[in-house]
Write a protein that holds these residues in place. Structure first.
Motif, short mmCIF file in Angstrom:
data_model
loop_
_atom_site.label_atom_id
_atom_site.label_comp_id
_atom_site.label_asym_id
_atom_site.label_seq_id
_atom_site.Cartn_x
_atom_site.Cartn_y
_atom_site.Cartn_z
N MET A 176 0.82 -1.20 0.00
CA MET A 176 0.00 0.00 0.00
C MET A 176 0.87 1.27 0.00
O MET A 176 0.50 2.27 -0.61
CB MET A 176 -0.92 -0.05 1.22
N VAL A 177 2.01 1.19 0.69
CA VAL A 177 2.91 2.34 0.73
C VAL A 177 3.42 2.66 -0.68
O VAL A 177 3.50 3.83 -1.06
CB VAL A 177 4.08 2.09 1.72
N ARG A 178 3.70 1.62 -1.46
CA ARG A 178 4.14 1.83 -2.85
C ARG A 178 3.02 2.49 -3.67
O ARG A 178 3.29 3.34 -4.52
CB ARG A 178 4.56 0.51 -3.50
N PHE A 179 1.79 2.09 -3.42
CA PHE A 179 0.65 2.71 -4.10
C PHE A 179 0.62 4.21 -3.82
O PHE A 179 0.47 5.02 -4.74
CB PHE A 179 -0.67 2.07 -3.65
N PHE A 180 0.77 4.59 -2.54
CA PHE A 180 0.76 6.02 -2.20
C PHE A 180 1.93 6.76 -2.85
O PHE A 180 1.76 7.90 -3.30
CB PHE A 180 0.78 6.21 -0.68
N ALA A 181 3.08 6.14 -2.91
CA ALA A 181 4.24 6.77 -3.55
C ALA A 181 3.93 7.06 -5.02
O ALA A 181 4.16 8.17 -5.51
CB ALA A 181 5.47 5.88 -3.42
#
Length: 125
Positions: free
Chosen positions: A1-6
């Motif tokens: 999910m963190v990669r999605f936000f990035a």
């Protein structure tokens, strides 16, 4: 999910550059006026890129940066919406600005919610 936000942040930065700089400058050129006539000066896109990079390349400060930028963006956008919606002046430029800010607001509300829910895991990373 963190990669999605990035990646969401990178997309927002690119979109911001297009609707606040490239499109207004091209439109001004087409009209034969100064290229800065319609440009909306905004440099939050730099912070969005920095935060996106910080999320992909996690550092000790990444959690705090994400929370801080999210809160600042949410407060600033809500304040700008209150001011604008008291007496809206709907033009092509303000409509672009408004839609962009809706997506930025959505991104940072989601990011803040996710990071607060997972704060124990993310803050210790």
């Amino acid at each position: 999910m963190v990669r999605f936000f990035a990646h969401f942040l990178f997309l927002l930065a690119a979109w911001t550059l297009v609707i606040k700089f490239a499109f207004p400058a091209a439109f001004a050129w087409w009209e034969g006026v100064s290229f800065t006539e319609y440009v909306m000066w905004d440099f939050w896109w730099i912070i969005h890129i920095w935060l996106g990079w910080g999320l992909l390349h996690w550092r000790r400060y990444s959690f705090s940066l994400a929370i801080s930028v999210s809160v600042a963006e949410i407060v600033i956008i809500l304040y700008k919406f209150i001011i604008f919606l008291e007496d809206p002046d709907w033009t092509m430029w303000t409509a672009n600005w408004f839609v962009n800010k809706l997506f930025v607001l959505a991104c940072f509300c989601l990011l803040l919610g996710y990071f607060m829910k997972r704060r124990r895991v993310l803050s210790s990373s």
